[in-house]
Design an enzyme around this catalytic site. Structure first.
Site, PDB file in Angstrom:
ATOM      1  N   HIS A 319       6.711 -12.046 -10.107  1.00 21.05           N
ATOM      2  CA  HIS A 319       7.131 -10.748  -9.808  1.00 21.05           C
ATOM      3  C   HIS A 319       8.912 -10.752  -9.736  1.00 21.05           C
ATOM      4  O   HIS A 319       9.645 -10.324 -10.418  1.00 21.05           O
ATOM      5  CB  HIS A 319       6.988 -10.321  -8.387  1.00 21.05           C
ATOM      6  CG  HIS A 319       7.262  -8.732  -8.317  1.00 21.05           C
ATOM      7  ND1 HIS A 319       8.443  -8.589  -7.453  1.00 21.05           N
ATOM      8  CD2 HIS A 319       6.947  -7.634  -8.765  1.00 21.05           C
ATOM      9  CE1 HIS A 319       8.370  -7.210  -7.590  1.00 21.05           C
ATOM     10  NE2 HIS A 319       7.746  -6.793  -8.088  1.00 21.05           N
ATOM     11  N   CYS A 320       9.262 -12.169  -9.236  1.00 19.66           N
ATOM     12  CA  CYS A 320      11.088 -12.280  -9.191  1.00 19.66           C
ATOM     13  C   CYS A 320      11.282 -12.610 -10.534  1.00 19.66           C
ATOM     14  O   CYS A 320      12.503 -12.057 -10.743  1.00 19.66           O
ATOM     15  CB  CYS A 320      11.165 -13.599  -8.347  1.00 19.66           C
ATOM     16  SG  CYS A 320      10.272 -13.602  -6.838  1.00 19.66           S
TER      17      CYS A 320
END
Length: 331
Positions: A319-320
């Site tokens: 996600h990052c």
């Protein structure tokens, strides 16, 4: 504020998904090639579902991406970038009066801790590459620090957004006003903090995620030595108090870094894109149950677990390192 302003949820259709690509060896402690292999596996998995653009910060990085065959799976796009965490350095795209607009917020290296050349220009460059109109903002805001449900609710943490290392002249009322004006959200739910040992100062994307309108997913501690146990229970208790549907999956449990210290490992750092959810795995016994929990809340999507240990050593996970571009409303 625009008459119609919406922060789309992450399960909305995506026109593209940007992915970071490491090009600074000193940031990876000798694990650059292993982190690149994990990213290449992610790109191979999601590319049949969504057009992928890989943010290339140097000519040498482009050569490395081609060596992994990524030029055959994705567009390699030269944009200014230091680190790979595009969720925070990239734009946040909203719908404003029926059209896409990129909010390019200020970025200060997670409170001045990790400032790298290029990161402050990444959001503008991605918006320009996507040909999406943008509004530039001096307000410091990272995409990993907020979670929206598409219906006006937003989750965040006091530990991050009210941290004096971000917007020191702004209090909670000022920050809420800016979130409403820039993102079109109506209700802001504050968690006290995120996970321990997280250099982002408690980003919400490791702590609690919306998985549907009014439906939050968080984690239960795993094992008797889970270093996040106290915080995970606090997060769950606060989410219960919001009064929404709440589901849980097991946390990874105790995951240690190369120095022997605990890391902020989270199965919640998953990516939702067209038809698929990709969950980070760290080789822990909780992994299978966590995947089954995601399958239960995403019954219409394929759930895949991919290794993410070396990305975690570098400071984040799937996600990052991604920045979604929502589809146009007329598609």
């Amino acid at each position: 504020m625009a008459e119609d302003l919406t922060l789309p949820p992450e399960w909305a259709p995506h026109a593209a998904l940007w992915v970071g690509w490491p090009h600074l060896p000193e940031e990876w402690g000798g694990a650059l090639d292993k982190a690149r292999a994990e990213i290449a596996g992610f790109v191979e998995t999601v590319s049949p579902h969504v057009p992928v653009r890989i943010a290339i910060g140097s000519d040498a990085a482009a050569t490395a991406a081609e060596a992994h065959g990524l030029d055959k799976l994705a567009d390699l796009v030269q944009v200014p970038t230091g680190d790979i965490w595009l969720r925070d350095t990239g734009p946040i795209v909203v719908y404003e009066d029926g059209r896409r607009v990129a909010r390019t917020f200020a970025f200060n290296g997670w409170g001045g801790k990790f400032e790298m050349p290029g990161d402050k220009e990444t959001a503008v460059a991605i918006a320009e590459a996507e040909l999406i109109p943008q509004t530039r903002d001096a307000f410091v805001l990272e995409g990993g620090s907020i979670e929206g449900d598409g219906l006006g609710d937003l989750l965040t943490t006091r530990e991050c957004l009210l941290n004096p290392n971000r917007n020191p002249s702004l209090g909670q009322i000022d920050i809420e006003k800016r979130l409403r004006e820039r993102l079109g959200v109506a209700r802001i739910h504050w968690l006290p903090q995120g996970l321990a040992h997280d250099h982002t100062d408690g980003h919400i994307d490791n702590a609690a995620r919306y998985v549907g309108p009014g439906h939050i997913l968080c984690q239960d501690p795993f094992g008797t030595d889970d270093p996040q146990a106290e915080r995970l229970q606090q997060i769950k208790t606060r989410c219960e108090a919001i009064g929404v549907d709440l589901s849980t999956i097991p946390a990874p449990g105790r995951v240690l870094g190369p120095d022997g210290g605990p890391l902020p490992a989270s199965h919640l750092n998953f990516v939702i894109t067209n038809g698929i959810v990709v969950m980070p795995g760290f080789g822990t016994p909780s992994q299978s149950a966590a995947r089954e929990g995601l399958e239960a809340v995403f019954p219409d999507r394929r759930v895949v677990v991919l290794p993410s240990s070396f990305l975690l050593h570098g400071g984040g996970s799937f996600h990052c390192m991604t920045c979604p571009i929502p589809a146009s409303k007329d598609t």
